[in-house]
Motif scaffolding. Structure first.
Motif, PDB file in Angstrom:
ATOM      1  N   GLU A 158       0.804  -1.220   0.000  1.00  0.00           N
ATOM      2  CA  GLU A 158       0.000   0.000   0.000  1.00  0.00           C
ATOM      3  C   GLU A 158       0.838   1.272   0.000  1.00  0.00           C
ATOM      4  OE1 GLU A 158      -3.443  -0.039   2.701  1.00  0.00           O
ATOM      5  OE2 GLU A 158      -2.892  -2.097   3.197  1.00  0.00           O
ATOM      6  N   LEU A 159       2.164   1.136   0.017  1.00  0.00           N
ATOM      7  CA  LEU A 159       3.041   2.306   0.121  1.00  0.00           C
ATOM      8  C   LEU A 159       2.929   3.192  -1.123  1.00  0.00           C
ATOM      9  CD1 LEU A 159       5.241   3.721   1.810  1.00  0.00           C
ATOM     10  CD2 LEU A 159       6.930   2.407   0.517  1.00  0.00           C
ATOM     11  N   LYS A 160       2.687   4.485  -0.894  1.00  0.00           N
ATOM     12  CA  LYS A 160       2.581   5.444  -1.996  1.00  0.00           C
ATOM     13  C   LYS A 160       3.761   6.413  -2.040  1.00  0.00           C
ATOM     14  CE  LYS A 160      -2.489   5.521  -2.278  1.00  0.00           C
ATOM     15  NZ  LYS A 160      -3.691   6.395  -2.245  1.00  0.00           N
ATOM     16  N   ASP A 161       4.202   6.863  -0.873  1.00  0.00           N
ATOM     17  CA  ASP A 161       5.251   7.882  -0.818  1.00  0.00           C
ATOM     18  C   ASP A 161       6.407   7.403   0.049  1.00  0.00           C
ATOM     19  OD1 ASP A 161       3.695   9.897  -2.274  1.00  0.00           O
ATOM     20  OD2 ASP A 161       2.456   9.952  -0.471  1.00  0.00           O
ATOM     21  N   LEU A 162       7.616   7.510  -0.486  1.00  0.00           N
ATOM     22  CA  LEU A 162       8.825   7.127   0.248  1.00  0.00           C
ATOM     23  C   LEU A 162       9.807   8.283   0.247  1.00  0.00           C
ATOM     24  CD1 LEU A 162      10.817   5.153   1.600  1.00  0.00           C
ATOM     25  CD2 LEU A 162      11.494   4.426  -0.710  1.00  0.00           C
ATOM     26  N   TYR A 163      10.241   8.664   1.445  1.00  0.00           N
ATOM     27  CA  TYR A 163      11.244   9.714   1.596  1.00  0.00           C
ATOM     28  C   TYR A 163      12.362   9.164   2.468  1.00  0.00           C
ATOM     29  CZ  TYR A 163      13.446  14.104   3.027  1.00  0.00           C
ATOM     30  OH  TYR A 163      14.352  15.110   3.277  1.00  0.00           O
ATOM     31  N   TYR A 164      13.597   9.191   1.948  1.00  0.00           N
ATOM     32  CA  TYR A 164      14.752   8.698   2.702  1.00  0.00           C
ATOM     33  C   TYR A 164      15.874   9.711   2.579  1.00  0.00           C
ATOM     34  CZ  TYR A 164      18.763   5.825   4.060  1.00  0.00           C
ATOM     35  OH  TYR A 164      19.897   5.349   4.678  1.00  0.00           O
ATOM     36  N   VAL A 165      16.457  10.097   3.726  1.00  0.00           N
ATOM     37  CA  VAL A 165      17.578  11.013   3.682  1.00  0.00           C
ATOM     38  C   VAL A 165      18.575  10.627   4.771  1.00  0.00           C
ATOM     39  CG1 VAL A 165      16.404  12.693   5.162  1.00  0.00           C
ATOM     40  CG2 VAL A 165      18.325  13.425   3.764  1.00  0.00           C
ATOM     41  N   SER A 166      19.847  10.537   4.385  1.00  0.00           N
ATOM     42  CA  SER A 166      20.877  10.179   5.361  1.00  0.00           C
ATOM     43  C   SER A 166      21.916  11.284   5.505  1.00  0.00           C
ATOM     44  CB  SER A 166      21.567   8.864   4.965  1.00  0.00           C
ATOM     45  OG  SER A 166      22.197   8.980   3.702  1.00  0.00           O
ATOM     46  N   GLY A 167      21.591  12.479   5.019  1.00  0.00           N
ATOM     47  CA  GLY A 167      22.444  13.632   5.266  1.00  0.00           C
ATOM     48  C   GLY A 167      23.654  13.718   4.371  1.00  0.00           C
ATOM     49  N   ASN A 168      24.379  14.817   4.503  1.00  0.00           N
ATOM     50  CA  ASN A 168      25.590  15.045   3.729  1.00  0.00           C
ATOM     51  C   ASN A 168      26.820  14.797   4.594  1.00  0.00           C
ATOM     52  OD1 ASN A 168      24.207  15.920   1.364  1.00  0.00           O
ATOM     53  ND2 ASN A 168      23.815  17.872   2.379  1.00  0.00           N
ATOM     54  N   SER A 192       2.066   0.302  -5.950  1.00  0.00           N
ATOM     55  CA  SER A 192       1.312   1.477  -5.492  1.00  0.00           C
ATOM     56  C   SER A 192       2.156   2.747  -5.396  1.00  0.00           C
ATOM     57  CB  SER A 192       0.703   1.188  -4.112  1.00  0.00           C
ATOM     58  OG  SER A 192       1.709   0.818  -3.187  1.00  0.00           O
ATOM     59  N   LEU A 193       3.469   2.648  -5.525  1.00  0.00           N
ATOM     60  CA  LEU A 193       4.353   3.790  -5.321  1.00  0.00           C
ATOM     61  C   LEU A 193       4.060   4.936  -6.296  1.00  0.00           C
ATOM     62  CD1 LEU A 193       7.912   2.402  -4.491  1.00  0.00           C
ATOM     63  CD2 LEU A 193       6.646   4.133  -3.219  1.00  0.00           C
ATOM     64  N   GLU A 194       3.974   6.127  -5.752  1.00  0.00           N
ATOM     65  CA  GLU A 194       3.741   7.319  -6.561  1.00  0.00           C
ATOM     66  C   GLU A 194       4.903   8.301  -6.490  1.00  0.00           C
ATOM     67  OE1 GLU A 194       0.099   8.972  -5.183  1.00  0.00           O
ATOM     68  OE2 GLU A 194      -1.141   7.273  -5.867  1.00  0.00           O
ATOM     69  N   SER A 195       5.637   8.283  -5.365  1.00  0.00           N
ATOM     70  CA  SER A 195       6.723   9.241  -5.181  1.00  0.00           C
ATOM     71  C   SER A 195       7.893   8.589  -4.451  1.00  0.00           C
ATOM     72  CB  SER A 195       6.233  10.457  -4.387  1.00  0.00           C
ATOM     73  OG  SER A 195       7.295  11.339  -4.096  1.00  0.00           O
ATOM     74  N   ILE A 196       9.090   8.707  -5.029  1.00  0.00           N
ATOM     75  CA  ILE A 196      10.316   8.188  -4.416  1.00  0.00           C
ATOM     76  C   ILE A 196      11.319   9.329  -4.317  1.00  0.00           C
ATOM     77  CG2 ILE A 196      12.216   6.537  -4.604  1.00  0.00           C
ATOM     78  CD1 ILE A 196      10.398   4.874  -6.456  1.00  0.00           C
ATOM     79  N   CYS A 197      11.697   9.675  -3.111  1.00  0.00           N
ATOM     80  CA  CYS A 197      12.674  10.745  -2.885  1.00  0.00           C
ATOM     81  C   CYS A 197      13.779  10.212  -1.985  1.00  0.00           C
ATOM     82  CB  CYS A 197      12.009  11.951  -2.231  1.00  0.00           C
ATOM     83  SG  CYS A 197      10.642  12.653  -3.196  1.00  0.00           S
ATOM     84  N   ILE A 198      14.965  10.043  -2.544  1.00  0.00           N
ATOM     85  CA  ILE A 198      16.073   9.454  -1.796  1.00  0.00           C
ATOM     86  C   ILE A 198      17.305  10.340  -1.880  1.00  0.00           C
ATOM     87  CG2 ILE A 198      17.680   7.511  -1.675  1.00  0.00           C
ATOM     88  CD1 ILE A 198      15.420   5.723  -2.686  1.00  0.00           C
ATOM     89  N   GLU A 199      17.835  10.702  -0.732  1.00  0.00           N
ATOM     90  CA  GLU A 199      19.100  11.417  -0.627  1.00  0.00           C
ATOM     91  C   GLU A 199      19.991  10.611   0.313  1.00  0.00           C
ATOM     92  OE1 GLU A 199      18.738  15.581   0.346  1.00  0.00           O
ATOM     93  OE2 GLU A 199      16.668  15.597  -0.397  1.00  0.00           O
ATOM     94  N   THR A 200      21.008   9.988  -0.228  1.00  0.00           N
ATOM     95  CA  THR A 200      21.853   9.123   0.589  1.00  0.00           C
ATOM     96  C   THR A 200      23.297   9.588   0.565  1.00  0.00           C
ATOM     97  OG1 THR A 200      22.475   6.809   0.994  1.00  0.00           O
ATOM     98  CG2 THR A 200      22.332   7.511  -1.309  1.00  0.00           C
ATOM     99  N   ALA A 201      24.014   9.263   1.601  1.00  0.00           N
ATOM    100  CA  ALA A 201      25.432   9.629   1.700  1.00  0.00           C
ATOM    101  C   ALA A 201      26.171   8.490   2.373  1.00  0.00           C
ATOM    102  CB  ALA A 201      25.592  10.917   2.496  1.00  0.00           C
ATOM    103  N   GLY A 202      27.412   8.293   1.974  1.00  0.00           N
ATOM    104  CA  GLY A 202      28.173   7.228   2.616  1.00  0.00           C
ATOM    105  C   GLY A 202      29.444   6.873   1.883  1.00  0.00           C
ATOM    106  N   SER A 203      30.066   5.839   2.374  1.00  0.00           N
ATOM    107  CA  SER A 203      31.379   5.437   1.890  1.00  0.00           C
ATOM    108  C   SER A 203      31.309   4.157   1.072  1.00  0.00           C
ATOM    109  CB  SER A 203      32.311   5.231   3.081  1.00  0.00           C
ATOM    110  OG  SER A 203      33.551   4.717   2.666  1.00  0.00           O
ATOM    111  N   LEU A 204      32.082   4.122  -0.025  1.00  0.00           N
ATOM    112  CA  LEU A 204      32.284   2.902  -0.804  1.00  0.00           C
ATOM    113  C   LEU A 204      33.548   2.215  -0.283  1.00  0.00           C
ATOM    114  CD1 LEU A 204      31.464   4.249  -4.387  1.00  0.00           C
ATOM    115  CD2 LEU A 204      29.950   3.088  -2.769  1.00  0.00           C
TER     116      LEU A 204
END
Length: 291
Positions: A158-168, A192-204
């Motif tokens: 049922e998920l429609k909107d996903l927002y993920y942020v892990s900062g800079n 059902s997804l309508e909006s995906i907003c992802i801002e991720t930060a990290g190390s390879l």
């Protein structure tokens, strides 16, 4: 409803914790363990506020037991409609716990979590969530945090909107602690997804270079969902050694650096992919050890 007052002794609390979630308690109650104080306080604030009509939801006896032994009757999480919009907001600079244990029994349409993200397994069992916000913008915790994929959301039909942020990230110390979200392919299974907003930060993974071998080329290990198919990748690096003519500027995930200056601590990468209604932004670092 009048309930028998239930007090857990220290021994009983240990026994319940050993058995785990969903244990049978006194007076035929089933109790849920919520050990994280921040999660506990968020749950308690909702229950103590009562229902929309002002009726009591949780008794003082239940408040006492929950506050002192972190066990709560399961029915309070499952049958209460007061959790329709639920948020966990950690305000401590260095939280003592990152556990989300117990929230899997909460029925919420909107869920917001602002906390160090490490083990998000409890999310897998949640049902009915339509809007999810995950924020992990903590720094200098002394341990690695962040999530590498979204596999726990595969059953969220049922998920429609996903927002993920892990900062800079500001420096090499931030790099060492952050795990970037690189695999979002699990979202393919959520129609059902309508909006995906992802801002991720990290190390390879760390790379090893020397004065004689100071060129580097890589294919970024980013796995996106079908929502980003066919979209051009916008990527660059501020390192002077970055090859501006690399294939990254031509709808590819390859990047290249030449003649990297000895002593450089890391290579920085900025990725942005933004189809209509969605976006994926990654601020990445590749730590370097010079041999």
């Amino acid at each position: 409803m009048n309930m028998k007052k239930v007090f857990f002794s220290s021994a009983a609390a240990v026994a319940l914790f050993t058995v785990g979630l969903g244990v049978a308690g006194t007076a035929n109650e089933t109790y849920v363990s919520i050990p994280n104080e921040d999660v506990k306080n968020s749950v308690l604030s909702v229950l103590e506020a009562g229902d929309p009509e002002g009726n009591e939801i949780i008794t003082q006896e239940e408040v006492y037991n929950f506050s002192n032994y972190h066990y709560l009757p399961k029915r309070l999480l499952e049958t209460s409609d007061v959790f329709d919009s639920f948020s966990i907001d950690v305000n401590e600079v260095k939280p003592k716990s990152s556990s989300l244990e117990g929230i899997e029994y909460i029925s919420a349409e909107s869920l917001q979590i602002n906390a160090p993200l490490i083990d998000v397994t409890p999310l897998k069992e949640m049902q009915g969530v339509k809007s999810l916000s995950l924020e992990d913008q903590f720094a200098d915790l002394g341990y690695t945090h962040g999530i590498k994929d979204l596999n726990v959301l595969k059953g969220w039909t049922e998920l429609k909107d996903l927002y993920y942020v892990s900062g800079n990230m500001n420096g090499i110390e931030d790099v060492k602690e952050k795990l970037p979200l690189l695999d979002i392919s699990a979202l393919d299974e959520i129609a059902s997804l309508e909006s995906i907003c992802i801002e991720t930060a990290g190390s390879l993974p760390t790379i090893y270079l020397s004065e004689e071998n100071n060129d580097y080329e890589t294919t970024l290990p980013i796995i996106l969902s079908h929502h980003f198919d066919g979209e051009e990748w916008s990527g660059y690096s501020n390192n002077p050694s970055f090859d501006q003519n690399s294939e990254m500027t031509k709808k590819s995930d390859r990047m290249k650096w030449e003649n990297i200056e000895p002593g450089t601590e890391y290579l920085d990468i900025w990725i942005q992919i933004q189809p209509r209604g969605h976006y994926y932004i990654a601020d990445l670092r590749i730590p370097i050890i010079w041999e």
